[in-house]
Design a protein around this motif. Sequence first.
Motif, PDB file in Angstrom:
ATOM      1  N   UNK A 193       0.803  -1.231   0.000  1.00  0.00           N
ATOM      2  CA  UNK A 193       0.000   0.000   0.000  1.00  0.00           C
ATOM      3  C   UNK A 193       0.832   1.276   0.000  1.00  0.00           C
ATOM      4  N   UNK A 194       1.966   1.277   0.670  1.00  0.00           N
ATOM      5  CA  UNK A 194       2.774   2.496   0.694  1.00  0.00           C
ATOM      6  C   UNK A 194       3.316   2.810  -0.690  1.00  0.00           C
ATOM      7  N   UNK A 199       0.406   5.349   1.343  1.00  0.00           N
ATOM      8  CA  UNK A 199      -0.127   5.201   2.698  1.00  0.00           C
ATOM      9  C   UNK A 199       0.754   4.205   3.454  1.00  0.00           C
ATOM     10  N   UNK A 200       1.447   4.657   4.490  1.00  0.00           N
ATOM     11  CA  UNK A 200       2.386   3.787   5.217  1.00  0.00           C
ATOM     12  C   UNK A 200       1.666   2.741   6.056  1.00  0.00           C
ATOM     13  N   UNK A 201       2.381   1.695   6.487  1.00  0.00           N
ATOM     14  CA  UNK A 201       1.769   0.595   7.242  1.00  0.00           C
ATOM     15  C   UNK A 201       1.018   1.039   8.488  1.00  0.00           C
ATOM     16  N   UNK A 202       1.543   2.062   9.171  1.00  0.00           N
ATOM     17  CA  UNK A 202       0.898   2.489  10.417  1.00  0.00           C
ATOM     18  C   UNK A 202      -0.406   3.233  10.188  1.00  0.00           C
ATOM     19  N   UNK A 203      -0.744   3.534   8.924  1.00  0.00           N
ATOM     20  CA  UNK A 203      -1.991   4.217   8.611  1.00  0.00           C
ATOM     21  C   UNK A 203      -2.965   3.294   7.875  1.00  0.00           C
ATOM     22  N   UNK A 204      -2.854   2.013   8.176  1.00  0.00           N
ATOM     23  CA  UNK A 204      -3.767   1.029   7.593  1.00  0.00           C
ATOM     24  C   UNK A 204      -4.527   0.337   8.713  1.00  0.00           C
ATOM     25  N   UNK A 205      -5.850   0.368   8.607  1.00  0.00           N
ATOM     26  CA  UNK A 205      -6.733  -0.312   9.535  1.00  0.00           C
ATOM     27  C   UNK A 205      -7.416  -1.435   8.754  1.00  0.00           C
TER      28      UNK A 205
END
Length: 326
Positions: A193-194, A199-205
């Motif tokens: 995704x990044x 969109x970085x890993x910490x912004x994936x729900x």
Amino acid sequence: MKAFLRSFFFLLFIFPLNLLAQDPLPSWNEGATKQSIIDFVKAVTTEGSADFVPIPERIAIFDNDGTLWSEQPLYFQFLFAVDQVKVLAPKHPEWKTKEPFKSVLAGSMKGALAGGEKSLLAIMMATHAGMTTDVFNASVKEWIESAQHPKFKKLYTECVFQPMLEVLTYLRANGFKTFIVSGGDIDFMRVWAERVYGIPPEQIVGTKMKLKYQVVDGVPSLLRTPALSLLDDKEGKPVGIHEHIGRIPIAAFGNSDGDFQMLEYTTSASGKRLGLIVHHDDADREFAYDRQSKIGTLNKGLDEGPKRGWIIISMKNDWKKIFSFE
């Protein structure tokens, strides 16, 4: 007089061309939908405006399947799982006679899905659990770099919607933090995704498997167990947003009734809010489906969305192009 004419022609021709070049959403047709996005961004980012939102609170969330990339003829993650059954089959000779694996190996998706949710869950658990996060991530990376969409004959990561990529870029340029909130597996999306969306890993729900910490031969790892800690779909999406983000977003983009609660949660809060639903109504360039589709069903959203002030995005009428490869 000559100086005046030069200035006049500059304003008449050059200035409008510069404005055109700065169009933040070039793949969107001019109209109410595109303008609503631009007006919203202007309202919440203009200091002194009654709708101004401080940068830390500028959170925008996006569903993934059907909102940022295609989801037909089947969810891409499920197609990954089907391919993984074939990869793992040599280690499971019992699958030759056991459903739904027997049908998958025979190439019969109809037979594989005949068992409904039970069959789907069996396939997903067999291919998504019982391994470390590193092993799972490696299998996703290998697949995503080679597997192609059956209709478009392009990598799945090329089947992303160009207009939505522009929205992501536009929002981030205006101080927004963009998150994915998807029913898909969180680790499946984090692999690529990044690179694809920025969109970085910490912004994936996303939907999460329960993880178990283990140390094998002195090496620590996380084991993906065959159980869920969060099903990030429908009512689960607001739960995931609260647990992972900790703020109520001010903008939400979805495409199906699985996103209804996510949009409801976002747009019911106080202050300026934006809710949008991508309607797949372009059979020529992509797919056309909504109420009767088993994938990405859009029924309640079509009926209630406009009443709630949500904007229905028509792929056919609002988007000049759908994919970058058009």
